[in-house]
Design a protein around this motif. Structure first.
Motif, short mmCIF file in Angstrom:
data_model
loop_
_atom_site.label_atom_id
_atom_site.label_comp_id
_atom_site.label_asym_id
_atom_site.label_seq_id
_atom_site.Cartn_x
_atom_site.Cartn_y
_atom_site.Cartn_z
N ASP A 212 0.80 -1.23 0.00
CA ASP A 212 0.00 0.00 0.00
C ASP A 212 0.83 1.27 0.00
O ASP A 212 0.29 2.35 0.24
N VAL A 213 2.13 1.18 -0.27
CA VAL A 213 2.98 2.36 -0.13
C VAL A 213 2.51 3.50 -1.03
O VAL A 213 2.52 4.67 -0.64
N SER A 214 2.06 3.19 -2.25
CA SER A 214 1.59 4.24 -3.16
C SER A 214 0.25 4.79 -2.71
O SER A 214 0.02 6.01 -2.73
N ALA A 215 -0.66 3.89 -2.32
CA ALA A 215 -1.99 4.34 -1.86
C ALA A 215 -1.86 5.19 -0.60
O ALA A 215 -2.56 6.19 -0.44
N ASP A 216 -0.96 4.80 0.31
CA ASP A 216 -0.75 5.59 1.52
C ASP A 216 -0.20 6.98 1.18
O ASP A 216 -0.61 7.98 1.78
N ALA A 217 0.73 7.01 0.24
CA ALA A 217 1.31 8.30 -0.15
C ALA A 217 0.24 9.24 -0.69
O ALA A 217 0.27 10.45 -0.44
N ALA A 218 -0.74 8.69 -1.42
CA ALA A 218 -1.81 9.51 -1.96
C ALA A 218 -2.68 10.11 -0.85
O ALA A 218 -3.34 11.13 -1.05
N GLN A 219 -2.67 9.46 0.33
CA GLN A 219 -3.43 9.95 1.48
C GLN A 219 -2.54 10.65 2.51
O GLN A 219 -2.94 10.84 3.65
N ASN A 220 -1.32 11.00 2.09
CA ASN A 220 -0.36 11.67 2.97
C ASN A 220 -0.02 10.84 4.20
O ASN A 220 0.15 11.37 5.29
N ARG A 221 0.08 9.52 4.01
CA ARG A 221 0.49 8.61 5.09
C ARG A 221 1.75 7.88 4.64
O ARG A 221 1.89 7.53 3.47
N ASN A 222 2.65 7.64 5.58
CA ASN A 222 3.94 7.07 5.23
C ASN A 222 4.41 6.18 6.39
O ASN A 222 4.84 6.67 7.42
N HIS A 223 4.32 4.86 6.19
CA HIS A 223 4.71 3.91 7.23
C HIS A 223 6.19 3.54 7.15
O HIS A 223 6.68 2.83 8.03
N ILE A 224 6.90 3.96 6.11
CA ILE A 224 8.31 3.60 5.97
C ILE A 224 9.13 4.46 6.95
O ILE A 224 9.06 5.69 6.90
N PRO A 225 9.92 3.85 7.84
CA PRO A 225 10.63 4.63 8.88
C PRO A 225 11.56 5.69 8.31
O PRO A 225 12.17 5.52 7.25
N ARG A 226 11.68 6.77 9.06
CA ARG A 226 12.50 7.90 8.65
C ARG A 226 13.96 7.50 8.41
O ARG A 226 14.61 8.01 7.48
#
Length: 299
Positions: A212-226
């Motif tokens: 879901d990395v692309s779908a999350d990015a479209a919703q301004n969400r980012n689970h990938i650690p800094r």
């Protein structure tokens, strides 16, 4: 469909209505899970379905961007009290803030909680501590989940902890239920299952995050650690942009490798279940095979 929490409260004492509600709303919030759950024996399928709905209520409260953080913390605390003691019903929920796909579930919170309370005592008592740990863990992660568009976690360790709270706890109470179905397995086998259960759950959770990395990015969400972004000098908005494919892959590859490692542990978990627990094995194997196929597509 129930229009509001008050309607749910009035039929909370009707066991047939509660069971019908849980059966109807489950495929609305997870069509895949509602199909896989049929693989379990009847003595487990309803219990697992109701417990899943309680967990989905917690997840919805934790992950609802339309509700301020302080309000979500208050609602999670109310859910914790209700799971601990049904005589302390939850406060009214702001139903208009929830997505349409989960609104009926949230309107029927009292139904689900009452049905959870009416589960066979041994099963309910095996599940309750893990749901309480889930809710406590979600509440502890909420401050980080307010970073709109920015990484929700600073480190991979934080991401692992989050995966444990939202999924590993489910693996733990499923293990308790599986072990309670038959004469107790030996201590060594039970300890092995308890050790592998969180890794199984993390394999599924990491797979979903990568998918879901692309779908999350479209919703301004980012689970990938800094720390993964910073190590490669890549900004989240530049993921797989022209000329940045190598860095993009380097950001995601450690999590993909970890998902593969956890999938191997999940296979060991399935093999460690008693052979007579065929339905439990099938129930676990189905999402694992689906996750492995998804990881192949991601690669």
């Amino acid at each position: 469909p129930l229009a509001n929490g008050e309607a749910a409260f009035h039929v909370a004492g009707d066991g047939t209505a509660r069971r019908h509600f849980c059966a109807r709303v489950l495929p609305q919030v997870s069509r895949t899970f509602s199909l896989v759950i049929r693989l379990l024996p009847p003595s487990l399928s309803h219990t697992v379905g109701v417990s899943y709905l309680v967990c989905r209520i917690a997840d919805t409260l934790e992950d609802q961007p339309g509700i301020p953080r302080e309000e979500r913390l208050r609602l999670l605390a109310g859910l914790r009290e209700a799971v601990q003691d049904f005589d302390k019903p939850m406060q009214a929920l702001p139903l208009e803030a929830f997505d349409e796909g989960v609104r009926e579930l949230m309107a029927g919170v009292e139904l689900v909680l009452r049905e959870f309370e009416e589960l066979p005592p041994a099963q309910r008592d095996a599940i309750r501590p893990w749901i309480l740990e889930m809710v406590d863990g979600m509440a502890s992660c909420l401050p980080a989940i307010e970073r709109t568009g920015q990484p929700l976690f600073d480190t991979v360790v934080e991401l692992r902890q989050y995966c444990y709270y939202v999924a590993g706890t489910v693996g733990q109470f499923l293990t308790e239920l599986f072990c309670g179905q038959h004469p107790q397995p030996g201590r060594v086998i039970r300890a092995r299952l308890a050790h592998l259960a969180p890794q199984f759950a993390q394999a599924l959770q990491l797979t979903n995050i990568l998918r879901d990395v692309s779908a999350d990015a479209a919703q301004n969400r980012n689970h990938i650690p800094r720390e993964l972004w910073e190590r490669e000098g890549l900004a989240p908005e530049d993921l797989f942009s022209p000329g940045r494919e190598r860095e993009s892959w380097a950001v995601l590859e450690p999590l993909l490798a970890e998902a593969h490692e956890n999938a191997r542990a999940a296979a060991e978990y399935v093999a460690s279940l008693p052979r007579r627990s065929l339905r439990a094995r099938l129930f676990c194997l189905t999402p694992l095979l689906h996750a492995c196929k998804t990881l192949s597509h991601i690669e």
